[in-house]
Design a protein around this motif. Structure first.
Motif, PDB file in Angstrom:
ATOM      1  N   ASP A 282       0.819  -1.214   0.000  1.00  0.00           N
ATOM      2  CA  ASP A 282       0.000   0.000   0.000  1.00  0.00           C
ATOM      3  C   ASP A 282       0.852   1.263   0.000  1.00  0.00           C
ATOM      4  OD1 ASP A 282      -2.795  -1.119   0.324  1.00  0.00           O
ATOM      5  OD2 ASP A 282      -1.761  -2.080   1.989  1.00  0.00           O
ATOM      6  N   GLY A 283       2.155   1.096  -0.227  1.00  0.00           N
ATOM      7  CA  GLY A 283       3.053   2.252  -0.233  1.00  0.00           C
ATOM      8  C   GLY A 283       3.936   2.268  -1.461  1.00  0.00           C
ATOM      9  N   ARG A 308       6.707   1.723   4.492  1.00  0.00           N
ATOM     10  CA  ARG A 308       5.645   2.486   5.139  1.00  0.00           C
ATOM     11  C   ARG A 308       4.591   2.916   4.125  1.00  0.00           C
ATOM     12  NH1 ARG A 308      10.009   6.295   6.053  1.00  0.00           N
ATOM     13  NH2 ARG A 308       9.919   8.065   4.610  1.00  0.00           N
ATOM     14  N   SER A 309       3.387   2.991   4.633  1.00  0.00           N
ATOM     15  CA  SER A 309       2.272   3.430   3.817  1.00  0.00           C
ATOM     16  C   SER A 309       1.452   4.414   4.639  1.00  0.00           C
ATOM     17  CB  SER A 309       1.406   2.229   3.424  1.00  0.00           C
ATOM     18  OG  SER A 309       0.103   2.641   3.096  1.00  0.00           O
ATOM     19  N   GLU A 310       1.070   5.510   4.024  1.00  0.00           N
ATOM     20  CA  GLU A 310       0.280   6.518   4.741  1.00  0.00           C
ATOM     21  C   GLU A 310      -1.029   5.929   5.262  1.00  0.00           C
ATOM     22  OE1 GLU A 310       1.258   9.528   5.445  1.00  0.00           O
ATOM     23  OE2 GLU A 310       3.155   9.347   4.354  1.00  0.00           O
ATOM     24  N   GLU A 311      -1.602   5.000   4.515  1.00  0.00           N
ATOM     25  CA  GLU A 311      -2.921   4.482   4.876  1.00  0.00           C
ATOM     26  C   GLU A 311      -2.853   3.336   5.877  1.00  0.00           C
ATOM     27  OE1 GLU A 311      -4.624   3.419   1.130  1.00  0.00           O
ATOM     28  OE2 GLU A 311      -4.245   5.417   0.311  1.00  0.00           O
ATOM     29  N   VAL A 312      -1.827   2.516   5.780  1.00  0.00           N
ATOM     30  CA  VAL A 312      -1.797   1.269   6.561  1.00  0.00           C
ATOM     31  C   VAL A 312      -0.926   1.365   7.806  1.00  0.00           C
ATOM     32  CG1 VAL A 312      -1.216  -1.185   6.483  1.00  0.00           C
ATOM     33  CG2 VAL A 312      -2.259  -0.106   4.497  1.00  0.00           C
ATOM     34  N   ASP A 314       3.486   1.296   9.155  1.00  0.00           N
ATOM     35  CA  ASP A 314       4.874   1.057   8.728  1.00  0.00           C
ATOM     36  C   ASP A 314       5.481  -0.072   9.550  1.00  0.00           C
ATOM     37  OD1 ASP A 314       6.365   2.115  11.171  1.00  0.00           O
ATOM     38  OD2 ASP A 314       5.143   3.872  10.643  1.00  0.00           O
TER      39      ASP A 314
END
Length: 382
Positions: A282-283, A308-312, A314
């Protein structure tokens, strides 16, 4: 045509050539398998016009002949029969193939053998032989790096070079490059370089299985063809069209120096990379690797593998390195490309060489000089 053979032998032969049967055919007869008699054996052939496969099945030949039969129908029917003798007989009047085994009978519509595309024969050319274990390892480490997009056809292939007693396989898709060197069983009379579709190489890899006999290769660039002969319980021949064009000069793409070289334990790093790939999905599929020399004699050098992903969210995984040479290094990779190269190397130790975060990363197994894998970095804010 009248032939008797064993169900298990015919089933195995059909499974082999079935891989070359056309799935969507502009020429309907290429969805058939060609049955003929050769060297007092039943010869099975199939082609999708790019690749042709042939194998021979031990049989009792009462009458010679040749005919083509729908491959899928014949294979499914033969596979449904018990392991017993199968009789194949062509009814000249009706053109039906009569198949009988025990209490089972079938009649299958046929197409005349003259309508089947000629199966290429590659007799004259540069011949070589390779140990099956060696060529299987080489294909496994290289073919996956070929492009799947058809926009640049040469990149959908594997370049194979023969030179004296050595061979080199290389594949690249514009984002990564895999190169493997290996030994031939005997030197070749002249240097040769061809581009073979990656699909062909993967089929060959599957057919080699655990064969022990050398794999024979005959290249005829003038005809634009290559043939592989795999001998084991059954002899199998694969004839493939070559890809035309010039393969990139990949030697120029391999960095000749580095500022950081880290030696990592493969299973440990692969586990950490797989964990990071869960978050990387998701990143933008980015996995970061931060190579850190030891700050004191008491602690080993380490690599931080993170995503890392803003939505999920890290994750970070810190893994001890065996050793590190040079400066601190930072590089980010597409998670699929990173997992691909770590997965094909499987075990042992791997060296990662980097220069800057915007320069390619180079992976090499530490126990041999025969393989090198170059991956372009992802551009990220550190």
């Amino acid at each position: 045509m009248k032939i008797t053979c064993l169900q298990e032998n015919l089933s195995r032969g059909l499974a082999v050539v079935g891989r070359a049967v056309a799935s969507r055919a502009t020429l309907p007869v290429t969805q058939n398998v060609l049955l003929s008699v050769d060297q007092s054996m039943l010869k099975l052939s199939a082609t999708n016009l790019e690749i042709a496969m042939t194998t021979w099945v031990g049989a009792m030949i009462e009458e010679e002949g040749s005919i083509t039969v729908p491959a899928r129908l014949l294979t499914e029917f033969v596979n449904s029969l018990p392991n017993d003798k199968i009789e194949l007989e062509l009814d000249q009047g009706s053109g039906l193939l009569h198949i009988s085994s025990g209490n089972s009978d079938a009649h299958i519509n046929t197409t005349d053998a003259s309508e089947f595309p000629p199966i290429p024969t590659v007799d004259d050319g540069v011949a070589a032989a390779v140990d099956p274990v060696v060529i299987k390892a080489a294909i496994g480490r290289v073919a996956f790096a070929a492009a799947t997009e058809e926009s640049r056809p040469v990149l959908t292939g594997v370049e194979v070079k023969l030179n004296e007693g050595k061979f080199t396989m290389a594949a690249a898709d514009g984002f990564r490059l895999a190169v493997h060197h290996g030994d031939l069983l005997q030197p070749v009379p002249e240097e040769m370089s061809v581009i073979i579709p990656a699909r062909t190489m993967n089929e060959l890899n599957r057919l080699i299985g655990d064969q022990e006999e050398p794999v024979e290769i005959v290249m005829t660039p003038a005809k634009g063809q290559v043939m592989f002969r795999v001998k084991g319980g059954d002899t199998i021949e694969i004839v493939s069209q070559l890809l035309q064009g010039s393969f990139p000069n990949y030697e120029q793409l391999i960095p000749q120096s580095y500022t950081t070289r880290a030696i990592m334990d493969l299973p440990t790093v692969l586990r950490a990379a797989r964990t990071a790939s869960i978050f990387a999905r998701d990143g933008s599929n980015i996995i970061r690797m931060h190579l850190m020399p030891s700050e004191s004699d008491a602690e080993p050098p380490r690599v931080e593998i993170s995503a890392r992903s803003e939505e999920v969210g890290d994750n970070q995984d810190v893994v001890d390195l065996d050793e590190i040479e040079g400066d601190e290094g930072k590089i980010a990779f597409n998670s699929r490309y990173l997992l691909d190269v770590l997965s094909v190397l499987e075990k042992g130790k791997v060296a990662l060489e980097t220069t800057t975060s915007s320069s390619p990363g180079v992976f090499r197994p530490t126990d041999s000089e025969e393989y090198i894998h170059v991956v372009m970095p992802m551009f990220v804010q550190w």
